[in-house]
Design an enzyme around this catalytic site. Structure first.
Site, mmCIF file in Angstrom:
data_model
loop_
_atom_site.group_PDB
_atom_site.id
_atom_site.type_symbol
_atom_site.label_atom_id
_atom_site.label_comp_id
_atom_site.label_asym_id
_atom_site.label_seq_id
_atom_site.Cartn_x
_atom_site.Cartn_y
_atom_site.Cartn_z
ATOM 1 N N LYS A 44 -2.769 -1.006 6.573
ATOM 2 C CA LYS A 44 -3.764 -2.033 6.251
ATOM 3 C C LYS A 44 -4.270 -2.629 7.557
ATOM 4 O O LYS A 44 -3.567 -2.596 8.569
ATOM 5 C CB LYS A 44 -3.125 -3.134 5.401
ATOM 6 C CG LYS A 44 -4.107 -3.982 4.637
ATOM 7 C CD LYS A 44 -4.579 -3.311 3.358
ATOM 8 C CE LYS A 44 -5.711 -4.072 2.692
ATOM 9 N NZ LYS A 44 -6.072 -3.512 1.392
ATOM 10 N N ASP A 104 -12.006 -3.706 1.892
ATOM 11 C CA ASP A 104 -11.178 -4.667 1.139
ATOM 12 C C ASP A 104 -12.024 -5.937 1.097
ATOM 13 O O ASP A 104 -13.256 -5.866 1.275
ATOM 14 C CB ASP A 104 -9.814 -4.876 1.825
ATOM 15 C CG ASP A 104 -8.826 -5.681 0.972
ATOM 16 O OD1 ASP A 104 -8.275 -5.121 0.020
ATOM 17 O OD2 ASP A 104 -8.627 -6.882 1.237
ATOM 18 N N GLN A 106 0.824 -1.219 0.000
ATOM 19 C CA GLN A 106 0.000 0.000 0.000
ATOM 20 C C GLN A 106 0.859 1.269 0.000
ATOM 21 O O GLN A 106 0.482 2.288 -0.576
ATOM 22 C CB GLN A 106 -0.922 -0.025 1.230
ATOM 23 C CG GLN A 106 -2.086 0.933 1.151
ATOM 24 C CD GLN A 106 -3.246 0.380 0.326
ATOM 25 O OE1 GLN A 106 -3.606 -0.777 0.444
ATOM 26 N NE2 GLN A 106 -3.816 1.217 -0.520
ATOM 27 N N SER A 111 -10.529 7.076 -2.909
ATOM 28 C CA SER A 111 -10.714 7.268 -1.463
ATOM 29 C C SER A 111 -10.110 8.600 -1.040
ATOM 30 O O SER A 111 -10.685 9.321 -0.214
ATOM 31 C CB SER A 111 -10.027 6.148 -0.686
ATOM 32 O OG SER A 111 -10.859 5.013 -0.615
#
Ligand code: NDP
Length: 458
Positions: A135, A175, A120, A390
């Protein structure tokens, strides 16, 4: 291009990779993700080896700033107490607040959280937006649970998570297993416990309470924008191509929608049980009905289209990959395509792979595709549209504004075009050819490492 340790010349890189393996020996997914990135960085590290070594930059990069692990107790519909484990890995905030999704799936463990958090950081850097990498998730399985049970779990999960997140600190999203329903329950509990309407603390929210138009579509659409750029740059086009898509969740559904809009024919989709094959082209309205409304299984597609075929998975290669196609979009989970599957796909004439999922191809599969001139759109770049949108949701929340669908979608498209251009530029500078995976890693690394260097040893 380095593909394994014995081709690495940089002593510093070798030492760091050895350290990762020794220190994280029970974390295979994290080792896989970190090794893939580090091997690709050799041209950059070798050019400035002493500087990187002296500042221990790689050792700092591979160590999360913080890992939070916690108990999540909740009461099921039979009155029985259940206990799950929750995680948040706050990996690197050098270019913005930690940002990354929450995964609810029985396979979740620290290794998977760390691999996803590590990837990420790079993905978020490629978007060009000010977001760091993180995450989280839990080994809770929402499948087969009632709405009430999901709500009680989400509330208990948030009771702990809220201590560690905030719109300027850490901003989770969805997710696998975390969609609009879960985000709604999580946001409600955050608001209640903290007594504040901090809309920017979570993304993927419903449109009525701070969500963004086009967020739901963003990862799948973004994947196809990247795929179009990559094909065009190599004198190919999407028009008329046969596409297969593993998965039938958020990413898969909207990749299917955009691929069809671009003139491709999606002939197969799957879930963890098996796949459907419809040679006339998948009717996505039925898939949405089965997956988004009924939360059913993909084989129910045959109730709508009896002429379609269903193949159940066994212990071997997922059945969807036995279907010949020009473009393959793995949009389900990590390590879906191993070397054997890669060989099978190449033999069947695949020309391009688009990683909608995170790390869906093993490192050996990736190398095999590149060696066989199959274009590969790497997940860190190609599925960055979700997190980019996002970040656009966060912007709208800060502005107390909401933008129309076309505004968000066209910003998403520009971001994806820009990500592909960054990959192309790095490929040219470092002579990487169609190895867009190394190009994406290098491009993101330069940005992250510059930010880390500027901020000193922290
Ligand atoms: P969803 O939960 O909406 O859908 C996941 C899909 O993958 C389902 O069809 C599911 O099948 C299948 N799947 C999940 N786990 C497995 C497994 N172990 N084996 C086989 N199939 C499996 O998730 P998303 O669509 O959101 O995420 C899919 C992938 O995309 C993940 O790798 C995620 O990290 C990545 N991603 C998601 C983003 C987003 O914005 N949502 C952004 C960037 C990446 P079943 O229902 O049978 O479990």
């Amino acid at each position: 291009m380095n593909t394994c340790m014995n081709e690495v010349k940089s002593e510093y890189l070798k030492e760091v990779i050895e350290k990762i393996k020794n220190k994280n020996s029970f974390e295979p997914e994290f080792i896989q993700a970190a090794e893939e990135v580090l091997l690709s960085l050799e041209p950059v590290i070798a050019a400035n080896e002493e500087e990187y070594r002296d500042s221990a930059l790689l050792e700092r990069l591979i160590e999360p700033e913080r890992i939070i692990s916690f108990r999540v107790p909740w009461v099921d519909d039979n009155g029985k107490v259940q206990v799950n484990r929750g995680y948040r890995v706050q990996f690197n905030a050098s270019i913005g607040p930690y940002k990354g999704g929450l995964r609810f799936h029985p396979t979740v463990n620290q290794s998977i959280m760390k691999f996803l958090g590590f990837e990420q950081i790079f993905k978020n850097a490629l978007t060009g937006l000010p977001i760091g990498g993180g995450k989280g998730g839990s080994d809770f399985d929402p499948k087969g649970k009632s709405d009430l049970e999901v709500m009680k779990f989400c509330q208990s999960f948030m009771n702990e998570l809220q201590k560690h997140i905030g719109q300027d600190t850490d901003v989770p999203a969805g997710d696998i297993g975390v969609g609009a329903r879960e985000i709604g329950y999580l946001f409600g509990q955050f608001r209640k416990v903290r007594n504040t309407y901090e809309a920017g603390v979570l993304t993927g929210k419903g449109l009525e309470y701070g969500g963004s138009l086009a967020r739901k579509e963003a990862t799948g659409y973004g994947l196809m924008y990247f795929m179009r750029e990559m094909l065009n740059a190599n004198n190919l086009s999407i028009e008329g191509k046969r596409v297969i898509i593993s998965g039938s969740g958020n990413v898969a559904i909207y990749a299917c929608e955009k691929a069809s809009q671009m003139g491709a024919k999606v002939i197969a989709m799957s879930d963890s049980n098996g796949c459907i094959y419809d040679e006339n082209g998948i009717n996505l309205d039925y898939i949405k009905e089965i997956k988004e409304v009924k939360r059913g299984r993909i084989k129910e597609y045959l109730n709508y289209v009896p002429s379609a075929k269903y193949m159940e998975n066994d212990y071997g290669m997922p059945k969807i990959y036995t279907i010949p196609a020009d473009i393959v979009l793995p949009c389900a989970t990590q390590n879906d395509i191993n070397l054997d599957t890669a060989k099978y796909l190449v033999n069947n004439g695949v020309i391009a792979i688009g990683e909608g999922a995170n790390m869906p191809c093993s490192n050996e599969a990736v190398q095999y595709f590149i060696q066989n001139n199959v274009l590969l759109a790497p997940g860190k770049a190609a599925n960055a549209g979700g997190v980019a949108t996002s970040a656009l949701e966060m912007s709208q929340n800060s502005l107390r504004d909401s933008w129309d669908f076309d505004t968000v979608d066209s910003r998403l498209e520009k971001i994806m075009i820009n990500i592909f251009k960054q990959c192309q530029a790095a490929s040219k500078t470092y002579n990487l050819g169609i190895n867009y995976i190394s190009a994406a890693n290098i491009s993101a690394f330069l940005k992250i490492s510059n930010a880390m260097k500027a901020q000193g040893v922290i």
